[in-house]
Design an enzyme around this catalytic site. Structure first.
Site, PDB file in Angstrom:
ATOM      1  N   TRP A 100       0.993  -1.436   0.057  1.00  0.00           N
ATOM      2  CA  TRP A 100       0.057   0.038   0.057  1.00  0.00           C
ATOM      3  C   TRP A 100       0.957   1.126   0.036  1.00  0.00           C
ATOM      4  CZ3 TRP A 100      -4.225  -1.378  -1.900  1.00  0.00           C
ATOM      5  CH2 TRP A 100      -4.734  -2.456  -1.340  1.00  0.00           C
ATOM      6  N   ASP A 167      -1.609   7.012   5.975  1.00  0.00           N
ATOM      7  CA  ASP A 167      -2.821   6.080   5.551  1.00  0.00           C
ATOM      8  C   ASP A 167      -2.915   5.185   6.818  1.00  0.00           C
ATOM      9  OD1 ASP A 167      -4.488   3.897   4.462  1.00  0.00           O
ATOM     10  OD2 ASP A 167      -2.931   3.353   3.045  1.00  0.00           O
ATOM     11  N   LYS A 191     -12.301  -1.350   6.827  1.00  0.00           N
ATOM     12  CA  LYS A 191     -11.589  -2.114   7.778  1.00  0.00           C
ATOM     13  C   LYS A 191     -12.114  -1.936   9.223  1.00  0.00           C
ATOM     14  CE  LYS A 191      -8.919  -3.298   4.038  1.00  0.00           C
ATOM     15  NZ  LYS A 191      -7.771  -2.170   3.726  1.00  0.00           N
TER      16      LYS A 191
HETATM   17  C1  PLP Z   1      -7.158  -1.896   2.327  1.00  0.00           C
HETATM   18  C2  PLP Z   1      -6.239  -0.982   2.245  1.00  0.00           C
HETATM   19  C3  PLP Z   1      -5.982   0.144   1.247  1.00  0.00           C
HETATM   20  C4  PLP Z   1      -6.928   0.067   0.011  1.00  0.00           C
HETATM   21  O1  PLP Z   1      -7.708   0.738   0.442  1.00  0.00           O
HETATM   22  P1  PLP Z   1      -9.034   0.720  -0.863  1.00  0.00           P
HETATM   23  O2  PLP Z   1     -10.215   1.395  -0.058  1.00  0.00           O
HETATM   24  O3  PLP Z   1      -9.412  -0.634  -1.374  1.00  0.00           O
HETATM   25  O4  PLP Z   1      -8.480   1.993  -2.083  1.00  0.00           O
HETATM   26  C5  PLP Z   1      -4.860   1.058   1.312  1.00  0.00           C
HETATM   27  N1  PLP Z   1      -4.061   1.214   2.594  1.00  0.00           N
HETATM   28  C6  PLP Z   1      -4.087   0.037   3.596  1.00  0.00           C
HETATM   29  C7  PLP Z   1      -3.243   0.368   4.674  1.00  0.00           C
HETATM   30  C8  PLP Z   1      -5.204  -0.677   3.476  1.00  0.00           C
HETATM   31  O5  PLP Z   1      -5.323  -1.589   4.394  1.00  0.00           O
END
Ligand code: PLP
Length: 355
Positions: A100, A167, A191
Site C-alpha cells: 500500500w 494512511d 477495515k
Molecule cells: C485496504 C487498504 C488500502 C486500499 O484501500 P481501498 O479503499 O481499497 O483503496 C490502502 N491502504 C491500506 C493500509 C489498506 O489496508
C-alpha cells in the site's frame, strides 16, 4: 454466528448491521428507505453532521482540521494527497512498509519527486524501518500506520519537520493517536470504521493551498471542504453505517476503551502463537500489529487441515494474503474477544489432534 477474521471489508458490530438493515426498509420511522431520500434532506444532513461530530469527538480532532467523507477508497487518496500537497518540481518523502505504501509512492511520482526514506522490501516487509531521517525540504512525509497485509504497525510516530500524512485504513479508531501530529490522515472505511464506499479524510486546513497546479473539483480537498463532503452526491449509505459504527464505539467507551480490548485480544493471540510449537509469527516482535496478526505453521503441511478445522468451528477469513501465505487473523474493533478465544482453542485442539 461466524467468527469473522476477514481483513477487509471487515467485521461490523452485529447491532449496527441490524440498524442498517432496518434503515434500508424504513429509516428513522419516516416511511422511506435511507437509500431513497435526498442527500440534501434534513434527515441525511443530520446523519452527516453526527458522523463528523463523532469523528471529532472520538479522535479529539483539534480546531483547524476538516473532516471529510469521500469516495474512491484509500487508493484515490494515494493520488489526491500529492495532487493537493506536492508542488511541481517539489519532493515528497515516503516510508515503504508494504504494497500500500508502495502504491501511494507510485502515485506521487505523477506529480513530483519521491524520496523513499527507507524500505523493508528486502525482507518482504516483516518489520518497520526505524533508522532514517525525514528530509526537511520535503512537502510532506507519508507513512502507513498499519500494514494490513504483513501484520506490522508503527508503534511510534517520529517527530517530523514537515507535515505527516498517514494512511490509517486498517487501524483508525483502534488506538489513541494525537491528530495534531499529522497534517492529513486518511482511511478507507471498510477495515475498521464501516462498509466499503467511503473514505475518511482528516486534513489540517493550513497545509492546503500551497501548490499552483489546477486541481479538478472532485480531487480538490478545498472544494470538498467547501461543499461539506457534498460537492456531489456523497455515499449516503456508507456514511450512515459508518456513523452507526462510530456511535457504537462511543457507547463502548470510545477509543480508550476499545484500545484496551484490542490490546487484550492481540496479547492473548500472540501469546498462543509464541507458545504453541506448531505456529510461528511472521512480523518482527516489536512491530507486531494489533489489528492484523500474521502467522504461519512450522510444518506447511499442517496448514490445510488447520484451515479445515477453523472452518468447522465457524472461523472465517483467516487465510493469509497471497504475498505472505499462512494465516492472517484480523482482529478489528468489532471482533469480540470471544472470537479470539475460539481461535486460540482451535489452535490448541489442532495441536492435540496431531499428537
Ligand atoms: C485496504 C487498504 C488500502 C486500499 O484501500 P481501498 O479503499 O481499497 O483503496 C490502502 N491502504 C491500506 C493500509 C489498506 O489496508
Amino acid at each position: 454466528m461466524k467468527h469473522n477474521f476477514g481483513a477487509g471489508p471487515g467485521i461490523l458490530p452485529h447491532e449496527v448491521l441490524k440498524q442498517a438493515a432496518e434503515a434500508v426498509v424504513n429509516f428513522n420511522g419516516i416511511g422511506l428507505s435511507i437509500l431513497e431520500i435526498s442527500h440534501r434532506s434534513a434527515e441525511f444532513e443530520a446523519v452527516l453532521d453526527e458522523a463528523v461530530k463523532l469523528v471529532k469527538e472520538l479522535l479529539q480532532v483539534p480546531t483547524g482540521y476538516s473532516v471529510l467523507f469521500l469516495q474512491g477508497g484509500a487508493s484515490q487518496q494515494f493520488a489526491m494527497v500529492p495532487y493537493n500537497l506536492l508542488p511541481e518540481g517539489g519532493k515528497a518523502a515516503y516510508l515503504e512498509t508494504g504494497v500500500w505504501a508502495n502504491k501511494a509512492a507510485k502515485e506521487a511520482k505523477y506529480f513530483g519527486n519521491v524520496e523513499l526514506v527507507a524500505t523493508s522490501k528486502e525482507s518482504n516487509f516483516t518489520y518497520i524501518p526505524k533508522d532514517y531521517e525525514i528530509p526537511a525540504d520535503a512537502a510532506y512525509f507519508h507513512i502507513t500506520s498499519n500494514n494490513t497485509i504483513y501484520g506490522t504497525q508503527l508503534q511510534e510516530f517520529k517527530k517530523s519537520p514537515v507535515p505527516v500524512v498517514s494512511d490509517m485504513s486498517s487501524d483508525i479508531f483502534s488506538r489513541h493517536i494525537s491528530v495534531e501530529d499529522f497534517g492529513l490522515i486518511y482511511a478507507g472505511a471498510q477495515k475498521n470504521m464501516g462498509p466499503a464506499g467511503v473514505t475518511l479524510v482528516i486534513v489540517k486546513d493550513d497545509i492546503l493551498g500551497k501548490v499552483d497546479r489546477k486541481i479538478p473539483a472532485m480531487f480538490n480537498y478545498q472544494t470538498q471542504i467547501e461543499g461539506g463532503s457534498m460537492y456531489n452526491t456523497p455515499p449516503v449509505f456508507a456514511i450512515y453505517v459508518s456513523m452507526l459504527t462510530l456511535r457504537w464505539l462511543k457507547a463502548k467507551g470510545g477509543v480508550a476503551a476499545i484500545e484496551q480490548e484490542n490490546n487484550a485480544k492481540a496479547e492473548q493471540l500472540y501469546r498462543e502463537i509464541d507458545r504453541n510449537p506448531l505456529f510461528k509469527g511472521v512480523a518482527a516482535i516489536e512491530d507486531r500489529s494489533k489489528m492484523n496478526v500474521c502467522f504461519v505453521m512450522n510444518n506447511p503441511e499442517h496448514e490445510k487441515p488447520f484451515l479445515k478445522l477453523c472452518d468447522e468451528k465457524g472461523i472465517v477469513g483467516i487465510k493469509g494474503h497471497r504475498s505472505v501465505g499462512g494465516f492472517r487473523a484480523s482482529i478489528y474493533n468489532a471482533l469480540p474477544i470471544t472470537s479470539v478465544h475460539t481461535l486460540i482453542d482451535t489452535m490448541q485442539d489442532f495441536a492435540e489432534k496431531i499428537k
